[in-house]
Design a protein around this motif. Structure first.
Motif, short mmCIF file in Angstrom:
data_model
loop_
_atom_site.label_atom_id
_atom_site.label_comp_id
_atom_site.label_asym_id
_atom_site.label_seq_id
_atom_site.Cartn_x
_atom_site.Cartn_y
_atom_site.Cartn_z
N VAL A 64 0.88 -1.12 -0.10
CA VAL A 64 -0.27 0.07 0.06
C VAL A 64 0.78 1.31 0.05
O VAL A 64 2.10 1.46 0.46
CB VAL A 64 -0.88 0.09 1.10
CG1 VAL A 64 -1.71 -1.17 1.22
CG2 VAL A 64 -0.13 -0.02 2.55
N PRO A 71 -3.87 0.81 -2.37
CA PRO A 71 -3.16 -0.47 -2.97
C PRO A 71 -2.20 -0.12 -3.91
O PRO A 71 -2.59 0.90 -4.84
CB PRO A 71 -4.21 -1.40 -3.24
CG PRO A 71 -5.40 -0.57 -3.57
CD PRO A 71 -5.22 0.50 -2.46
N LEU A 72 -1.06 -0.88 -4.03
CA LEU A 72 -0.10 -0.41 -4.82
C LEU A 72 0.34 -1.44 -5.92
O LEU A 72 0.19 -2.76 -5.43
CB LEU A 72 1.29 0.03 -4.26
CG LEU A 72 1.46 1.47 -3.72
CD1 LEU A 72 2.66 1.67 -2.88
CD2 LEU A 72 1.19 2.50 -4.75
N THR A 92 2.06 -7.68 -7.34
CA THR A 92 0.76 -7.46 -6.40
C THR A 92 -0.60 -7.03 -7.42
O THR A 92 -0.60 -6.60 -8.43
CB THR A 92 0.70 -6.39 -5.40
OG1 THR A 92 1.12 -5.34 -5.86
CG2 THR A 92 1.97 -6.76 -4.51
N GLY A 97 -3.78 -5.01 -3.89
CA GLY A 97 -2.22 -4.67 -3.50
C GLY A 97 -1.81 -6.04 -3.13
O GLY A 97 -0.51 -6.15 -2.43
#
Length: 320
Positions: A64, A71-72, A92, A97
C-alpha cells in the motif's frame, strides 16, 4: 540436475567405492537414503512432486501507499540476497495490492518490495518449511536521498567508497546495506538514492574508488548520523583521516564465529569483523579516538573494553 528423460529428475555418477550411504536432499532435508557397497551399480530414488512441494513455504502481503493507504502495484521478490535477482517473484494485484508467493525455499530470506515512485522496501524474513508467512501490510513511502562530500584532512576532494545503514537510535545498532555501495566522484560528491525515510549512519570506510598511490596511508572517515526521516539531506560531510591498526589476537577459534565491533565516542560503529574466521589474528583500521570494543557471540555480549587509538597501532589479546 537437469531432467535426463521425462521420467527422471536427474542423474549423478558416483565414482567411489563403498561402503557408504547415498542420500537425496532437497531444501536442506534428507528425503531418502540408501546404502551402497562395492557391488552396487545403481541407486534409484522415487519422489512424488507433492513431496517436494511440501518442503517449500509461501509468503503473503499487501502493498500500500504509506500516505494514502491505497493499494499499489508492486514487484515482490523473496530470495537469498538483498537484490531482486533470482528467487521467487510476482506482482501484486492492482485492485487490492495483495500477493501470495508459493514455492519459496525455507530459511532466512530477503523480502524485497518495489513500486514506481516509491522507496524499495527490504527486510529479512524467515520462511518455515510447509508454512505460510503472512507479512501483512507493507507501506511504501516516497524515497529520500542522502548527498554530500568526501574530503581529506586538508579539504581536498577524494574519490572514495561510501557505505550506509539504518541506525536504531535506541540501541545504537546499524543495519548496514549489504552488497551495495556508493562512491564519491572526482569533486568529492556522493549521492545515495532510493532510501526509505529514516535515520542513517554514513561512512567512508577507507576503500578508495580508485587505486591509491602505493605509499598513501589508508584513509577513513568516522561514521556520521544522518536524520532523513523528514526528507532528503544534501550536506553530509565525510572527512578522511589516516588510520592506525587495531590487531585482535584470538588464537584458533571454531564456529560459531564471534564478532568484534569498535564503537566510537558518539556511539556509532567504526569498524567490525568476525574473529577466528580468517585466522588467529585480525585487523581493524581506526582513526584516532577512544573506542569501546564489544565482542558478541550468537548475539550475546561476551566482552567489552575501552581502547585508545592515538597515532599508533594497538595489539590486544582476547581470551575467547
Amino acid at each position: 540436475l537437469e531432467p535426463a528423460t521425462e521420467d527422471e529428475y536427474g542423474m549423478v555418477l558416483v565414482d567411489e567405492d563403498g561402503p557408504a550411504w547415498l542420500s537425496l536432499i532437497a531444501s536442506h532435508q534428507v528425503l531418502a537414503s540408501q546404502r551402497i557397497d562395492d557391488e552396487t551399480r545403481s541407486v534409484e530414488f522415487v519422489v512424488e512432486p507433492e513431496d517436494l512441494d511440501g518442503l517449500k513455504g509461501s509468503v503473503g502481503l499487501v502493498a500500500v501507499d504509506a500516505e494514502t493507504g491505497a493499494p499499489l502495484v508492486a514487484r515482490v521478490t523473496v530470495g537469498r540476497d538483498a537484490f531482486p535477482n533470482g528467487g521467487v517473484s510476482g506482482e501484486t494485484s492492482a485492485e487490492t495490492g495483495e500477493i501470495t508467493l508459493e514455492g519459496v525455499d525455507p530459511g532466512e530470506r530477503w523480502l524485497i518490495v518495489q513500486a514506481d515512485g516509491r522507496a524499495t522496501s527490504k527486510q529479512q524474513v524467515r520462511i518455515e518449511r510447509g508454512a505460510r508467512l503472512d507479512v501483512g501490510m507493507v507501506a511504501l513511502r516516497a524515497p529520500v536521498e542522502i548527498a554530500g562530500f568526501v574530503r581529506d584532512a586538508e579539504g581536498k576532494a577524494y574519490e572514495a567508497v561510501v557505505k550506509w545503514g539504518r541506525l536504531d537510535d535506541a540501541t545504537g545498532r546499524v543495519e548496514w546495506a549489504r552488497q551495495t555501495r556508493a562512491q564519491s566522484t572526482a569533486d568529492g560528491r556522493f549521492r545515495i538514492s532510493d532510501l526509505e525515510p529514516g535515520v542513517y549512519a554514513v561512512q567512508a570506510p577507507g576503500l578508495p574508488a580508485r587505486s591509491p598511490i602505493p605509499h598513501n596511508a589508508r584513509l577513513a572517515s568516522r561514521a556520521v548520523r544522518v536524520d532523513a526521516t523528514s526528507g532528503s539531506v544534501a550536506d553530509v560531510s565525510l572527512e578522511l583521516r589516516g588510520t592506525s591498526k587495531l590487531t585482535l589476537v584470538t588464537g584458533d577459534l571454531a564456529e560459531p564465529w564471534a564478532t568484534a565491533i569498535a564503537i566510537d565516542a558518539s556511539g556509532l560503529p567504526a569498524d567490525s569483523t568476525w574473529l577466528g574466521r580468517w585466522g588467529p589474528e585480525i585487523e581493524l583500521d581506526l582513526v584516532d579516538g577512544v573506542y569501546t570494543l564489544v565482542v558478541l557471540r550468537d548475539g550475546e555480549e561476551i566482552e567489552e573494553r575501552k581502547i585508545s587509538i592515538v597515532g599508533h597501532d594497538v595489539r590486544i589479546e582476547l581470551d575467547l
